[in-house]
Design an enzyme around this catalytic site. Structure first.
Site, PDB file in Angstrom:
ATOM      1  N   HIS A 196     -32.445  20.613  -5.816  1.00 48.59           N
ATOM      2  CA  HIS A 196     -32.309  22.086  -5.574  1.00 48.59           C
ATOM      3  C   HIS A 196     -33.159  23.110  -6.313  1.00 48.59           C
ATOM      4  O   HIS A 196     -33.586  22.623  -7.498  1.00 48.59           O
ATOM      5  CB  HIS A 196     -30.699  22.582  -5.599  1.00 48.59           C
ATOM      6  CG  HIS A 196     -30.394  22.991  -6.852  1.00 48.59           C
ATOM      7  ND1 HIS A 196     -30.358  23.991  -7.637  1.00 48.59           N
ATOM      8  CD2 HIS A 196     -29.781  21.967  -7.901  1.00 48.59           C
ATOM      9  CE1 HIS A 196     -29.853  23.941  -8.798  1.00 48.59           C
ATOM     10  NE2 HIS A 196     -29.365  22.767  -8.839  1.00 48.59           N
ATOM     11  N   ASP A 213     -31.977  23.206 -14.615  1.00 44.05           N
ATOM     12  CA  ASP A 213     -31.231  23.102 -13.577  1.00 44.05           C
ATOM     13  C   ASP A 213     -31.791  23.871 -12.543  1.00 44.05           C
ATOM     14  O   ASP A 213     -31.644  25.374 -12.515  1.00 44.05           O
ATOM     15  CB  ASP A 213     -30.036  23.783 -13.884  1.00 44.05           C
ATOM     16  CG  ASP A 213     -28.589  23.730 -13.017  1.00 44.05           C
ATOM     17  OD1 ASP A 213     -28.953  23.062 -12.016  1.00 44.05           O
ATOM     18  OD2 ASP A 213     -27.698  24.365 -12.962  1.00 44.05           O
ATOM     19  N   GLU A 247     -27.885  25.931  -3.733  1.00 46.36           N
ATOM     20  CA  GLU A 247     -26.946  25.171  -4.238  1.00 46.36           C
ATOM     21  C   GLU A 247     -26.197  25.940  -5.323  1.00 46.36           C
ATOM     22  O   GLU A 247     -24.832  25.828  -5.174  1.00 46.36           O
ATOM     23  CB  GLU A 247     -27.670  23.888  -5.102  1.00 46.36           C
ATOM     24  CG  GLU A 247     -26.660  22.864  -5.703  1.00 46.36           C
ATOM     25  CD  GLU A 247     -26.261  22.990  -6.919  1.00 46.36           C
ATOM     26  OE1 GLU A 247     -25.451  22.203  -7.323  1.00 46.36           O
ATOM     27  OE2 GLU A 247     -26.806  23.998  -7.681  1.00 46.36           O
ATOM     28  N   GLU A 248     -26.676  27.036  -5.959  1.00 41.37           N
ATOM     29  CA  GLU A 248     -25.811  27.606  -7.077  1.00 41.37           C
ATOM     30  C   GLU A 248     -24.865  28.492  -6.364  1.00 41.37           C
ATOM     31  O   GLU A 248     -23.890  29.049  -7.141  1.00 41.37           O
ATOM     32  CB  GLU A 248     -26.688  28.460  -7.964  1.00 41.37           C
ATOM     33  CG  GLU A 248     -27.701  27.650  -8.768  1.00 41.37           C
ATOM     34  CD  GLU A 248     -26.893  26.678  -9.727  1.00 41.37           C
ATOM     35  OE1 GLU A 248     -25.989  26.468 -10.006  1.00 41.37           O
ATOM     36  OE2 GLU A 248     -27.764  26.000 -10.669  1.00 41.37           O
ATOM     37  N   ASP A 275     -30.577  16.153  -9.920  1.00 40.95           N
ATOM     38  CA  ASP A 275     -30.052  17.564 -10.352  1.00 40.95           C
ATOM     39  C   ASP A 275     -30.001  17.324 -11.859  1.00 40.95           C
ATOM     40  O   ASP A 275     -29.050  16.750 -12.457  1.00 40.95           O
ATOM     41  CB  ASP A 275     -28.843  17.909  -9.906  1.00 40.95           C
ATOM     42  CG  ASP A 275     -28.326  19.278  -9.937  1.00 40.95           C
ATOM     43  OD1 ASP A 275     -29.302  20.003 -10.945  1.00 40.95           O
ATOM     44  OD2 ASP A 275     -27.534  19.808  -9.413  1.00 40.95           O
ATOM     45  N   HIS A 353     -27.632  27.936 -16.646  1.00 45.29           N
ATOM     46  CA  HIS A 353     -26.988  29.004 -16.031  1.00 45.29           C
ATOM     47  C   HIS A 353     -27.145  30.193 -17.055  1.00 45.29           C
ATOM     48  O   HIS A 353     -26.340  31.069 -17.433  1.00 45.29           O
ATOM     49  CB  HIS A 353     -25.543  28.899 -15.850  1.00 45.29           C
ATOM     50  CG  HIS A 353     -25.221  27.718 -14.618  1.00 45.29           C
ATOM     51  ND1 HIS A 353     -23.961  27.224 -14.506  1.00 45.29           N
ATOM     52  CD2 HIS A 353     -26.267  27.397 -14.012  1.00 45.29           C
ATOM     53  CE1 HIS A 353     -24.343  26.302 -13.365  1.00 45.29           C
ATOM     54  NE2 HIS A 353     -25.531  26.544 -12.997  1.00 45.29           N
TER      55      HIS A 353
END
Length: 390
Positions: A196, A213, A247-248, A275, A353
């Site tokens: 992603h 990520d 994706e998030e 991922d 994140h």
């Protein structure tokens, strides 16, 4: 359908005061953000593990994600699992890897140079959040990089087999699908390698470089794609590389792609998700995490065989939970899917994140480790793309 308030009570998400994030901006005091197309009050249909779908706002989705809850946002793909029920599924089976004469020479051509340069650019966007302008810009850059690699490294005859297209989404950042058409006239199956492209901060309006990520997975499979082209690999089965949007946001992009493939009855033989491929926690053994929950058992075992045969590091079995990455969309649609990650789940990068998901945050971020995943992607493509069903 149950309300989000009930879910809040079950997982202790409810709070009497507005959430305040890193930049100390109370949600109630700011509702619009330049460069973003996100209505925090918009209603979305969300599915958590073992629960009926519930309607919740975009803000409630953000809060749920901040609490570590994993979910599908099924607003546009409410019938995805019905395709699995209606399709006649055969038990998946995969051969023992045996294409070493093709695979090993390609592995020797893999390099960290391309991934380093590409990830430096990819993380220079303030955020790749799927509802941001920079998220759209980063997707356009990635598509142009794929096109440049194709032009530079593919022979003329191989280029005639390749298509690189955007899969459009309503939120602006599109998924990317690159197809290397197989030569077989008797086998219409497709092998998919995915990652992603989007990133997010816990509060999505903050910076999110997303180096690990999933910038790491994005450039890991991009390097595998480059090496396959440079080797003039012409598969018998069709090979596709996918870079998913959103994706998030609840696996939105991969759900849309999987739904489209299932509706068109595309014969997807196998899907492998990459991922987070960069982190080696200090004091731990370098290894490949092979996810063994919510994945196809036979395809997972095939990945273990690939690691044993082609990689310089071992694997460890681990779990990541419900709807933890884009492989889950393909499993939901009834296709065999697998997922490999940088380590056991508990040893994975804790900076994701956040604004600290960067290349330079720690020597634990390793391009050499990423290279092992590029090897795995090459092996996956060649081993499954070199043979056809009888």
């Amino acid at each position: 359908m149950k309300s989000f308030a009930l879910l809040l009570s079950l997982v202790a998400l409810a709070a009497a005061t507005p959430v305040i994030y890193n930049e100390q901006i109370p949600i109630s005091e700011q509702s619009t953000y330049p460069g973003f197309s996100l209505d925090l009050n918009a209603k979305r249909l969300v599915q958590f593990d073992g629960r009926e779908p519930i309607w919740m706002t975009e803000l409630e989705k953000i809060e749920a994600k901040a609490q570590g809850l994993k979910f599908f946002d099924i607003t546009e793909s409410q019938d995805l699992d019905s395709f699995a029920e209606s399709r006649i599924l055969r038990q998946s089976s995969f051969p023992k890897p045996n294409a070493t004469e093709i695979v090993r020479p390609i592995l020797k051509t893999l390099s960290v140079d391309g991934p380093k340069a590409n990830l430096e650019t990819f993380t220079s966007f303030r955020t790749r959040y799927y509802r941001s302008q920079t998220g759209r810009d980063s997707q356009q850059w990635l598509l142009s990089k794929i096109q440049d690699i194709t032009t530079e490294h593919a022979s003329e005859s191989l280029r005639r087999r390749i298509t690189a297209k955007e899969f459009p989404h309503s939120w602006g950042q599109n998924s990317i699908v690159v197809r290397i058409a197989g030569s077989s006239e008797s086998d219409d199956s497709v092998v998919i390698i995915g990652a992603h492209q989007d990133s997010t901060n816990m509060w999505p309006f903050l910076p999110a470089p997303g180096a690990d990520d999933d910038g790491s997975g994005t450039v890991s499979i991009l390097e595998a794609y480059r090496a396959l082209l440079a080797a003039d690999f012409k598969p018998k089965r069709t090979i596709e590389f996918h870079w998913y949007s959103a994706e998030e946001g609840g696996l939105l992009g991969s759900q849309a792609v999987a739904k489209d493939y299932a509706a068109r009855k595309v014969n997807v033989l196998a899907m492998s998700q990459f991922d987070m491929t960069a982190w080696v926690k200090k004091g731990t053994r370098e290894e490949v995490g092979i996810i063994n929950d919510f994945t196809d058992n036979n395809l997972t075992n095939f990945n273990k065989d690939l690691v044993d045969l082609y990689l310089d590091i071992p694997y460890v079995e681990t779990k990541c939970g419900y709807a933890c990455s884009d492989h889950a969309s393909w499993m939901k649609a009834g296709y065999p899917a697998s997922f490999t990650i940088e380590s056991s789940f508990e040893n994975s990068n804790k900076n994701i994140h956040s604004a600290n998901d960067r290349i330079d945050v720690s020597p634990e971020f390793s391009f050499d480790h990423m290279l092992e995943f590029s090897k795995l992607a090459v092996a996956f493509a060649v081993e499954l793309g070199s043979v056809v069903s009888k």
